[in-house]
Structure formats: C-alpha cells, structure tokens
Design a protein around this motif. Structure first.
Motif, PDB file in Angstrom:
ATOM      1  N   MET A   1       0.852  -1.179   0.000  1.00 41.51           N
ATOM      2  CA  MET A   1       0.000   0.000   0.000  1.00 41.51           C
ATOM      3  C   MET A   1       0.894   1.237   0.000  1.00 41.51           C
ATOM      4  O   MET A   1       1.845   1.323   0.738  1.00 41.51           O
ATOM      5  N   GLU A   2       0.549   2.189  -0.789  1.00 41.83           N
ATOM      6  CA  GLU A   2       1.369   3.392  -0.900  1.00 41.83           C
ATOM      7  C   GLU A   2       1.105   4.309   0.287  1.00 41.83           C
ATOM      8  O   GLU A   2       0.131   4.177   0.996  1.00 41.83           O
ATOM      9  N   ASN A   3       2.006   5.239   0.541  1.00 41.53           N
ATOM     10  CA  ASN A   3       1.920   6.098   1.709  1.00 41.53           C
ATOM     11  C   ASN A   3       1.044   7.321   1.512  1.00 41.53           C
ATOM     12  O   ASN A   3       1.067   8.221   2.329  1.00 41.53           O
ATOM     13  N   SER A   4       0.259   7.384   0.434  1.00 43.61           N
ATOM     14  CA  SER A   4      -0.605   8.533   0.188  1.00 43.61           C
ATOM     15  C   SER A   4      -1.614   8.680   1.310  1.00 43.61           C
ATOM     16  O   SER A   4      -2.079   7.700   1.876  1.00 43.61           O
ATOM     17  N   LYS A   5      -1.956   9.920   1.624  1.00 41.50           N
ATOM     18  CA  LYS A   5      -2.913  10.187   2.690  1.00 41.50           C
ATOM     19  C   LYS A   5      -4.329  10.245   2.106  1.00 41.50           C
ATOM     20  O   LYS A   5      -4.594  11.009   1.188  1.00 41.50           O
ATOM     21  N   HIS A   6      -5.216   9.406   2.662  1.00 40.88           N
ATOM     22  CA  HIS A   6      -6.606   9.366   2.218  1.00 40.88           C
ATOM     23  C   HIS A   6      -7.512   9.373   3.436  1.00 40.88           C
ATOM     24  O   HIS A   6      -7.103   8.975   4.528  1.00 40.88           O
ATOM     25  N   SER A   7      -8.770   9.784   3.238  1.00 40.18           N
ATOM     26  CA  SER A   7      -9.747   9.645   4.302  1.00 40.18           C
ATOM     27  C   SER A   7      -9.846   8.168   4.658  1.00 40.18           C
ATOM     28  O   SER A   7      -9.650   7.297   3.806  1.00 40.18           O
ATOM     29  N   SER A   8     -10.147   7.878   5.916  1.00 49.55           N
ATOM     30  CA  SER A   8     -10.122   6.501   6.419  1.00 49.55           C
ATOM     31  C   SER A   8     -11.111   5.579   5.723  1.00 49.55           C
ATOM     32  O   SER A   8     -10.943   4.370   5.758  1.00 49.55           O
ATOM     33  N   PHE A   9     -12.136   6.121   5.072  1.00 51.97           N
ATOM     34  CA  PHE A   9     -13.128   5.275   4.402  1.00 51.97           C
ATOM     35  C   PHE A   9     -12.850   5.096   2.913  1.00 51.97           C
ATOM     36  O   PHE A   9     -13.656   4.539   2.182  1.00 51.97           O
ATOM     37  N   LEU A  10     -11.679   5.559   2.437  1.00 59.13           N
ATOM     38  CA  LEU A  10     -11.267   5.370   1.051  1.00 59.13           C
ATOM     39  C   LEU A  10     -10.093   4.399   1.017  1.00 59.13           C
ATOM     40  O   LEU A  10      -9.136   4.555   1.767  1.00 59.13           O
ATOM     41  N   ILE A  11     -10.172   3.398   0.138  1.00 58.96           N
ATOM     42  CA  ILE A  11      -9.140   2.372   0.071  1.00 58.96           C
ATOM     43  C   ILE A  11      -8.536   2.315  -1.329  1.00 58.96           C
ATOM     44  O   ILE A  11      -9.257   2.182  -2.312  1.00 58.96           O
ATOM     45  N   ARG A  12      -7.211   2.396  -1.399  1.00 61.67           N
ATOM     46  CA  ARG A  12      -6.504   2.149  -2.659  1.00 61.67           C
ATOM     47  C   ARG A  12      -6.131   0.669  -2.623  1.00 61.67           C
ATOM     48  O   ARG A  12      -5.383   0.224  -1.763  1.00 61.67           O
ATOM     49  N   ILE A  13      -6.681  -0.097  -3.553  1.00 57.83           N
ATOM     50  CA  ILE A  13      -6.500  -1.545  -3.550  1.00 57.83           C
ATOM     51  C   ILE A  13      -5.088  -1.938  -3.981  1.00 57.83           C
ATOM     52  O   ILE A  13      -4.492  -2.842  -3.424  1.00 57.83           O
ATOM     53  N   HIS A  14      -4.557  -1.250  -4.977  1.00 55.70           N
ATOM     54  CA  HIS A  14      -3.231  -1.573  -5.520  1.00 55.70           C
ATOM     55  C   HIS A  14      -2.463  -0.261  -5.679  1.00 55.70           C
ATOM     56  O   HIS A  14      -3.059   0.765  -6.024  1.00 55.70           O
TER      57      HIS A  14
ATOM     58  N   SER B   1     -20.194  15.598   2.572  1.00 54.18           N
ATOM     59  CA  SER B   1     -19.137  15.089   3.440  1.00 54.18           C
ATOM     60  C   SER B   1     -17.770  15.451   2.879  1.00 54.18           C
ATOM     61  O   SER B   1     -17.526  15.301   1.690  1.00 54.18           O
ATOM     62  N   PRO B   2     -16.862  15.908   3.734  1.00 53.41           N
ATOM     63  CA  PRO B   2     -15.502  16.186   3.273  1.00 53.41           C
ATOM     64  C   PRO B   2     -14.685  14.896   3.217  1.00 53.41           C
ATOM     65  O   PRO B   2     -14.964  13.942   3.952  1.00 53.41           O
ATOM     66  N   TYR B   3     -13.697  14.867   2.347  1.00 55.43           N
ATOM     67  CA  TYR B   3     -12.781  13.734   2.270  1.00 55.43           C
ATOM     68  C   TYR B   3     -11.474  14.200   1.659  1.00 55.43           C
ATOM     69  O   TYR B   3     -11.416  15.241   1.029  1.00 55.43           O
ATOM     70  N   GLN B   4     -10.416  13.411   1.899  1.00 55.86           N
ATOM     71  CA  GLN B   4      -9.097  13.733   1.365  1.00 55.86           C
ATOM     72  C   GLN B   4      -8.621  12.645   0.422  1.00 55.86           C
ATOM     73  O   GLN B   4      -8.811  11.461   0.691  1.00 55.86           O
ATOM     74  N   VAL B   5      -8.023  13.075  -0.681  1.00 56.00           N
ATOM     75  CA  VAL B   5      -7.355  12.178  -1.614  1.00 56.00           C
ATOM     76  C   VAL B   5      -5.960  12.745  -1.825  1.00 56.00           C
ATOM     77  O   VAL B   5      -5.809  13.878  -2.274  1.00 56.00           O
ATOM     78  N   ASP B   6      -4.962  11.977  -1.456  1.00 55.30           N
ATOM     79  CA  ASP B   6      -3.561  12.381  -1.596  1.00 55.30           C
ATOM     80  C   ASP B   6      -3.303  13.781  -1.036  1.00 55.30           C
ATOM     81  O   ASP B   6      -2.630  14.600  -1.647  1.00 55.30           O
ATOM     82  N   GLY B   7      -3.882  14.055   0.136  1.00 52.29           N
ATOM     83  CA  GLY B   7      -3.634  15.307   0.841  1.00 52.29           C
ATOM     84  C   GLY B   7      -4.480  16.490   0.422  1.00 52.29           C
ATOM     85  O   GLY B   7      -4.385  17.548   1.024  1.00 52.29           O
ATOM     86  N   THR B   8      -5.310  16.351  -0.606  1.00 54.70           N
ATOM     87  CA  THR B   8      -6.192  17.437  -1.044  1.00 54.70           C
ATOM     88  C   THR B   8      -7.609  17.140  -0.571  1.00 54.70           C
ATOM     89  O   THR B   8      -8.094  16.020  -0.713  1.00 54.70           O
ATOM     90  N   GLU B   9      -8.267  18.143   0.011  1.00 51.75           N
ATOM     91  CA  GLU B   9      -9.620  17.942   0.519  1.00 51.75           C
ATOM     92  C   GLU B   9     -10.664  18.241  -0.555  1.00 51.75           C
ATOM     93  O   GLU B   9     -10.529  19.192  -1.321  1.00 51.75           O
ATOM     94  N   TYR B  10     -11.702  17.405  -0.594  1.00 50.38           N
ATOM     95  CA  TYR B  10     -12.828  17.536  -1.514  1.00 50.38           C
ATOM     96  C   TYR B  10     -14.114  17.406  -0.713  1.00 50.38           C
ATOM     97  O   TYR B  10     -14.093  17.010   0.449  1.00 50.38           O
ATOM     98  N   ILE B  11     -15.236  17.701  -1.357  1.00 50.81           N
ATOM     99  CA  ILE B  11     -16.562  17.530  -0.760  1.00 50.81           C
ATOM    100  C   ILE B  11     -17.374  16.649  -1.705  1.00 50.81           C
ATOM    101  O   ILE B  11     -17.425  16.914  -2.916  1.00 50.81           O
ATOM    102  N   PHE B  12     -17.996  15.584  -1.169  1.00 48.62           N
ATOM    103  CA  PHE B  12     -18.859  14.747  -2.005  1.00 48.62           C
ATOM    104  C   PHE B  12     -20.055  15.565  -2.465  1.00 48.62           C
ATOM    105  O   PHE B  12     -20.742  16.179  -1.656  1.00 48.62           O
ATOM    106  N   GLU B  13     -20.307  15.579  -3.771  1.00 47.94           N
ATOM    107  CA  GLU B  13     -21.403  16.357  -4.339  1.00 47.94           C
ATOM    108  C   GLU B  13     -22.723  15.595  -4.298  1.00 47.94           C
ATOM    109  O   GLU B  13     -23.767  16.184  -4.530  1.00 47.94           O
TER     110      GLU B  13
END
Length: 105
Positions: free
Chosen positions: A1-14, A30-42
């Motif tokens: 698993m790569e060291n990228s920072k994600h919200s705890s409910f997001l999983i990078r499988i490979h 809901s806010p969430y992070q993908v690789d250190g950038t924050e987004y909001i679910f639309e």
C-alpha cells in the motif's frame, strides 16, 4: 500500500490504481481527502463506489486492482466520482438503456 494520505473510508487496492474505493456509504456534503487534497462529495455515494485519485484524461485507462477496468469517457478530475456516467468498460458491453430506449419490442 502506498503512503498517500486518504480519508479513512477510502481504500486504494493496488499501488498503481488511479481510483480509490469507498469502504462505506457517504452522504453528500461530506468532506474527504485524496492524496492530501480535501474535496466535498457532491452526491450521496454507496459502499464500493470509486473516486479518482488523480486527474484522468478522456480515453485514459481506469486502473483498479492494478489493471485497466475501462476508459474515461471524458476528462475526470481528481476527487471526482468515477462510475457509469464517465467511464466505459473496454471488455464488456454496457447493459444500461440509453434515454428513451426500452427493452423488448
């Protein structure tokens, strides 16, 4: 698993995947992070749906499990929901109906 920072409910499988999978359903706003950038679910999204972990160009491959599962139908922004509206399978026909179509005669 790569060291990228994600919200705890997001999983990078490979490590080579360009999408991340939801490990739980999430409500719109809901806010969430993908690789250190924050987004909001639309929109509300259910368990198992995919989010782009990076920008994917139109025609670019959607990578899950370390393999291509399809191609982008248009440019997809990092953090954007990835589903039937913006990807197509390169291997299986889509069994959804076009607007105005119907099954049978």
């Amino acid at each position: 698993m790569e060291n990228s920072k994600h919200s705890s409910f997001l999983i990078r499988i490979h490590p080579t995947d360009n999408i991340i999978v939801l490990a739980q359903s999430v409500p719109a706003g809901s806010p969430y992070q993908v690789d250190g950038t924050e987004y909001i679910f639309e929109q509300d999204l259910n368990l198992g749906h995919k989010v782009a972990s990076q920008a994917i160009s139109c025609g670019g491959k959607i990578i899950k499990y370390g393999v291509s599962i399809g191609s982008a139908l248009r440019d997809i922004k990092a953090g954007e929901h990835v589903h039937l509206h913006n990807i197509k399978s390169d291997y299986l026909p889509t069994y959804t109906l076009d607007e105005g179509s119907k099954f049978g005669n």
